[in-house]
Write a protein that holds these residues in place. Structure first.
Motif, short mmCIF file in Angstrom:
data_model
loop_
_atom_site.label_atom_id
_atom_site.label_comp_id
_atom_site.label_asym_id
_atom_site.label_seq_id
_atom_site.Cartn_x
_atom_site.Cartn_y
_atom_site.Cartn_z
N UNK A 49 -14.17 -22.82 -39.75
CA UNK A 49 -14.69 -23.76 -38.51
C UNK A 49 -13.49 -24.88 -38.20
N UNK A 50 -12.75 -25.27 -39.20
CA UNK A 50 -11.69 -26.49 -38.84
C UNK A 50 -10.64 -25.67 -38.13
N UNK A 51 -10.32 -24.71 -38.58
CA UNK A 51 -9.13 -23.79 -37.74
C UNK A 51 -9.62 -23.58 -36.38
N UNK A 52 -10.68 -22.96 -36.25
CA UNK A 52 -11.06 -22.65 -34.71
C UNK A 52 -11.29 -24.08 -34.02
N UNK A 53 -11.84 -24.91 -34.63
CA UNK A 53 -12.03 -26.30 -33.76
C UNK A 53 -10.71 -27.10 -33.34
N UNK A 54 -9.62 -26.82 -34.44
CA UNK A 54 -8.44 -27.57 -34.09
C UNK A 54 -7.58 -27.04 -33.28
N UNK A 55 -7.80 -25.69 -32.98
CA UNK A 55 -7.13 -24.76 -31.99
C UNK A 55 -7.65 -24.44 -30.61
N UNK A 56 -8.98 -25.19 -30.61
CA UNK A 56 -9.59 -24.87 -29.21
C UNK A 56 -10.23 -23.64 -29.16
N UNK A 57 -10.54 -22.57 -30.16
CA UNK A 57 -10.96 -21.44 -30.12
C UNK A 57 -12.41 -21.53 -30.04
N UNK A 58 -12.84 -20.94 -28.63
CA UNK A 58 -14.54 -20.67 -28.65
C UNK A 58 -14.92 -19.71 -29.50
N UNK A 59 -16.24 -20.33 -30.34
CA UNK A 59 -17.11 -19.57 -31.18
C UNK A 59 -18.24 -20.20 -31.14
N UNK A 60 -19.37 -19.39 -31.91
CA UNK A 60 -20.47 -19.87 -32.08
C UNK A 60 -20.98 -19.71 -33.40
N UNK A 61 -21.51 -20.85 -34.01
CA UNK A 61 -21.77 -20.69 -35.59
C UNK A 61 -23.19 -20.88 -35.75
N UNK A 62 -23.90 -19.93 -36.55
CA UNK A 62 -25.02 -20.08 -37.02
C UNK A 62 -25.16 -20.12 -38.93
N UNK A 63 -25.87 -20.95 -39.31
CA UNK A 63 -26.16 -21.15 -40.66
C UNK A 63 -27.34 -20.51 -41.03
N UNK A 64 -27.01 -19.26 -41.91
CA UNK A 64 -27.93 -18.41 -42.44
C UNK A 64 -29.21 -18.98 -43.11
N UNK A 65 -29.04 -20.25 -43.67
CA UNK A 65 -30.04 -20.82 -44.64
C UNK A 65 -31.12 -21.48 -43.41
N UNK A 66 -30.52 -21.70 -42.38
CA UNK A 66 -31.36 -22.60 -41.40
C UNK A 66 -31.76 -22.04 -40.35
N UNK A 67 -31.60 -20.41 -39.92
CA UNK A 67 -32.14 -20.02 -38.90
C UNK A 67 -32.61 -18.41 -39.09
N UNK A 68 -33.77 -18.20 -39.15
CA UNK A 68 -34.30 -16.90 -39.75
C UNK A 68 -33.71 -15.81 -38.98
N UNK A 69 -33.89 -16.05 -37.63
CA UNK A 69 -33.16 -14.81 -36.79
C UNK A 69 -31.67 -14.47 -37.35
N UNK A 70 -30.83 -15.36 -37.59
CA UNK A 70 -29.74 -15.25 -37.98
C UNK A 70 -29.49 -14.68 -39.25
N UNK A 71 -30.43 -15.18 -40.17
CA UNK A 71 -30.56 -14.72 -41.39
C UNK A 71 -30.74 -13.13 -41.51
N UNK A 72 -31.45 -12.87 -40.52
CA UNK A 72 -31.59 -11.64 -40.53
C UNK A 72 -30.47 -10.61 -40.06
N UNK A 73 -30.07 -11.29 -38.97
CA UNK A 73 -28.64 -10.67 -38.43
C UNK A 73 -27.68 -10.43 -39.61
N UNK A 74 -27.59 -11.49 -40.41
CA UNK A 74 -26.57 -11.44 -41.47
C UNK A 74 -26.93 -10.47 -42.46
N UNK A 75 -28.21 -10.40 -42.97
CA UNK A 75 -28.63 -9.21 -43.93
C UNK A 75 -28.46 -7.82 -43.31
#
Length: 109
Positions: A49-75
């Motif tokens: 996250x720090x690397x991409x933020x420092x360099x202005x890289x566009x990205x989306x982030x989801x925390x698997x503990x906090x988002x049921x849909x993304x937890x399923x995508x992770x699994x």
């Protein structure tokens, strides 16, 4: 003194190379190209996250503990850890800027 000089030169070179990769990633990545599935306690996720933020890289982030849909995508990726990146739909376990860059670069020819 020689070891200190070699260490300093090596550190400088790695940061210089990292900055170049970061700039290339920032130029190529469009919103939606990179999705990072993260854990709130993962130090490697924090570094990515720090690397991409420092360099202005566009990205989306989801925390698997906090988002049921993304937890399923992770699994569904069957990944063994975080961060797990989806780079234009391709699963990449762990964050390696050069590997992400290769996926974003246009195919030759």
């Amino acid at each position: 003194a020689l070891v200190l000089g070699i260490t300093a030169a090596s550190t400088w070179w790695n940061r210089h190379r990292e900055a170049g990769v970061g700039a290339e990633l920032a130029a190529l990545a469009k919103r939606g190209d990179i999705r990072m599935l993260s854990s709130t306690t993962c130090v490697f996720c924090t570094r990515a996250r720090q690397f991409m933020s420092e360099h202005g890289v566009a990205f989306d982030e989801c925390f698997v503990e906090q988002d049921v849909a993304w937890a399923e995508a992770y699994r569904a990726t069957a990944a063994q850890g975080t961060p797990t990146l989806l780079v234009r739909g391709q699963v990449q376990l762990g964050f390696a800027p050069e590997r992400v860059l290769r996926r974003l670069q246009p195919a030759p020819g």
